[in-house]
Design an enzyme around this catalytic site. Sequence first.
Site, PDB file in Angstrom:
ATOM      1  N   ILE B 107       0.836  -1.205   0.000  1.00 26.55           N
ATOM      2  CA  ILE B 107       0.000   0.000   0.000  1.00 26.55           C
ATOM      3  C   ILE B 107       0.865   1.247   0.000  1.00 26.55           C
ATOM      4  O   ILE B 107       0.651   2.170  -0.794  1.00 26.55           O
ATOM      5  CB  ILE B 107      -0.973  -0.018   1.199  1.00 26.55           C
ATOM      6  N   ILE B 187      -4.036   5.672   7.392  1.00 20.47           N
ATOM      7  CA  ILE B 187      -4.843   4.685   6.654  1.00 20.47           C
ATOM      8  C   ILE B 187      -4.459   3.278   7.091  1.00 20.47           C
ATOM      9  O   ILE B 187      -4.717   2.306   6.380  1.00 20.47           O
ATOM     10  CB  ILE B 187      -4.689   4.830   5.112  1.00 20.47           C
ATOM     11  N   SER B 188      -3.844   3.185   8.319  1.00 23.50           N
ATOM     12  CA  SER B 188      -3.384   1.871   8.771  1.00 23.50           C
ATOM     13  C   SER B 188      -4.371   1.297   9.801  1.00 23.50           C
ATOM     14  O   SER B 188      -5.330   0.629   9.421  1.00 23.50           O
ATOM     15  CB  SER B 188      -1.963   1.972   9.324  1.00 23.50           C
ATOM     16  N   ARG B 189      -4.130   1.579  11.075  1.00 22.67           N
ATOM     17  CA  ARG B 189      -5.039   1.174  12.142  1.00 22.67           C
ATOM     18  C   ARG B 189      -5.012   2.266  13.187  1.00 22.67           C
ATOM     19  O   ARG B 189      -3.968   2.894  13.418  1.00 22.67           O
ATOM     20  CB  ARG B 189      -4.610  -0.158  12.780  1.00 22.67           C
ATOM     21  N   ASP B 213      -8.678   7.652   8.358  1.00 22.77           N
ATOM     22  CA  ASP B 213      -9.699   6.698   7.905  1.00 22.77           C
ATOM     23  C   ASP B 213      -9.943   5.660   9.001  1.00 22.77           C
ATOM     24  O   ASP B 213     -10.912   4.900   8.946  1.00 22.77           O
ATOM     25  CB  ASP B 213      -9.277   5.991   6.614  1.00 22.77           C
ATOM     26  N   GLU B 218     -13.866   2.027  16.382  1.00 18.19           N
ATOM     27  CA  GLU B 218     -14.634   2.524  15.248  1.00 18.19           C
ATOM     28  C   GLU B 218     -16.081   2.073  15.397  1.00 18.19           C
ATOM     29  O   GLU B 218     -16.320   0.871  15.441  1.00 18.19           O
ATOM     30  CB  GLU B 218     -14.063   1.975  13.926  1.00 18.19           C
ATOM     31  N   HIS B 237     -13.604   4.275   7.900  1.00 15.61           N
ATOM     32  CA  HIS B 237     -12.871   3.075   7.501  1.00 15.61           C
ATOM     33  C   HIS B 237     -13.323   2.568   6.131  1.00 15.61           C
ATOM     34  O   HIS B 237     -13.821   1.455   5.993  1.00 15.61           O
ATOM     35  CB  HIS B 237     -12.994   1.971   8.562  1.00 15.61           C
ATOM     36  N   ILE B 238     -13.123   3.414   5.135  1.00 22.65           N
ATOM     37  CA  ILE B 238     -13.614   3.111   3.786  1.00 22.65           C
ATOM     38  C   ILE B 238     -12.478   2.857   2.801  1.00 22.65           C
ATOM     39  O   ILE B 238     -12.657   2.957   1.592  1.00 22.65           O
ATOM     40  CB  ILE B 238     -14.530   4.246   3.264  1.00 22.65           C
ATOM     41  N   GLY B 239     -11.314   2.511   3.332  1.00 23.28           N
ATOM     42  CA  GLY B 239     -10.135   2.308   2.477  1.00 23.28           C
ATOM     43  C   GLY B 239     -10.355   1.345   1.327  1.00 23.28           C
ATOM     44  O   GLY B 239      -9.823   1.534   0.231  1.00 23.28           O
ATOM     45  N   SER B 240     -11.140   0.311   1.566  1.00 20.04           N
ATOM     46  CA  SER B 240     -11.348  -0.681   0.506  1.00 20.04           C
ATOM     47  C   SER B 240     -12.797  -0.690   0.021  1.00 20.04           C
ATOM     48  O   SER B 240     -13.248  -1.628  -0.625  1.00 20.04           O
ATOM     49  CB  SER B 240     -10.977  -2.075   1.033  1.00 20.04           C
TER      50      SER B 240
END
Lengths: 266, 270
Positions: B107, B187-189, B213, B218, B237-240
């Site tokens: 990533i 964008i990790s955790r 994100d 969450e 949390h919409i990274g994917s």
Amino acid sequence: RPTIDQELLESLPNLKVIGNSGVGVDHLDLKMISNFGVKVTNTPHAVADPTADIGMALMLASARRLVEGCQTAVSPDTKYFPVDWLGVEVTRATLGIIGMGSIGYRVAQRARAFDMRILYHNRNRRRKEEEEAVGAHYCEKMEDLLQQSDFVMLVVNLTSETHKLIGKKELGLMKPTATLVNISRGAVVDQDALVEALQNKVIRAAALDVTYPEPLPRDHPLLKLNNIIITPHIGTATVQATRMMAEEAIANMLAVLNGQPIPSEV
Amino acid sequence: MWYHKPVINEELLQSLPNLKIVASSGVGIDHLDLNLLSSYGVKASNTPFVVSTDTADLGMALMLASSRRLVEGYQMAVSRDTEYFPADWLGTEVSGATLGIVGMGTIGYKVAERAKGFEMKILYHNRNRRNKEEESAVGATYCKKIDDLLQQSDFVLLSVNLTPQTHKLIGKRELELMKPTATLINISRGLVVDQDALVEALQNKVIKAAALDVTYPEPLPRDHPLLKLKNVIITPHIGSATKKTRRLMMENMTESIQAGLTGLPIPNEV
């Protein structure tokens, strides 16, 4: 402001040059100004990068539903994040750039880094090396670009030829899954046709940094739609660009006053 | 459908004696107790590569939205009270700025590829250095010490996985090493960042802004200070979260499950 009209020019007999901050000069009556023997300059170099950046920002924000997402993330009513909440991809999608001038070309450079397939329509075709450098395919007919693109980005200047360039017919040619991004001028789009197209899902969404007028009247239908993002004409609104535009405008004005070659005369 | 429910614990595993495999969607597996699963003879799989481009795209989206104040700008454009657009309202430029990528895996590397299109100067910090060709392909400079990256970056982007080593990787000390004009993008955790330290840093303008994100938990509790700060953007949390990628994730998971049930080698086993 002030509006450059007959009255103002008559009251400033010694005026030699109007140094415009920004590249668009559609708000100036060039013929009238020329009649008074006044020169006009703009700042094309300072605006290119930040405007291309905003085009990319709008495309990404719209595709990934960023504004909606932010609202969900902070809303007092949110208890959990829904799993079936989805946007559309930008990587490897097809971007159609209408207007491949200095700003449009920079958009292509950025989009290429996302592995996007790039189509473009322009008055004149770019040289082969320029096309190959960004992997852009020329569409002599705008219709071909409209039919194949997932994202259509408008980067033309506003002239009598580009006024309402995108109307009902053009929106009807776009994919129903496509997004229109406008970083040029509001009047390049037939706004009433756009409202209808968005309401009837003729296209998926729109992202506009420019409208006509700015701001829109507070009861305008565009403000009520949920498949639209609007930003307040911030294409060049960065600290760096503001400084560069001032420097470029001053350099142009000094050149006129000193009788030297003018870098960006309109 | 819910995230991370049911929780895979001792009680659940005891009640499912025939369970062969747990297929997790996404690349992160920090929510799974792998030792526990292994002790019950249950295999696990994830979906590592398909999420990469969408997550990198979202990292870029967050960086651009934050620096150009897109969410604020949108609110101004649609607000009932707006009469005119102020001329002195400014963001900062992404093109030509310095991006520090912490975690240069699949990533992180894709983020670097995208940032190069914006002529950004790219620094990176990683457990292992990438090879020379990979570095020059994106114009990335290795920072063996994370401090060097933090001190020089206009944007710091976190794309590590969550492990005991990366837990609270970014705390008070790291935030203070960052420029006061810098933006943190995660964008990790959520747990890679010490959230309390982040709140303090944002309140005291130790850094300029953050775009997240991911948080912990969450969603955040509705009274959490992060939700009140003006200089934060949070996405859920919409990274994917795109149609194509979710379909590919489901296909990957189905393949892993079928292999797990038939005793064949499991694709994407963790």
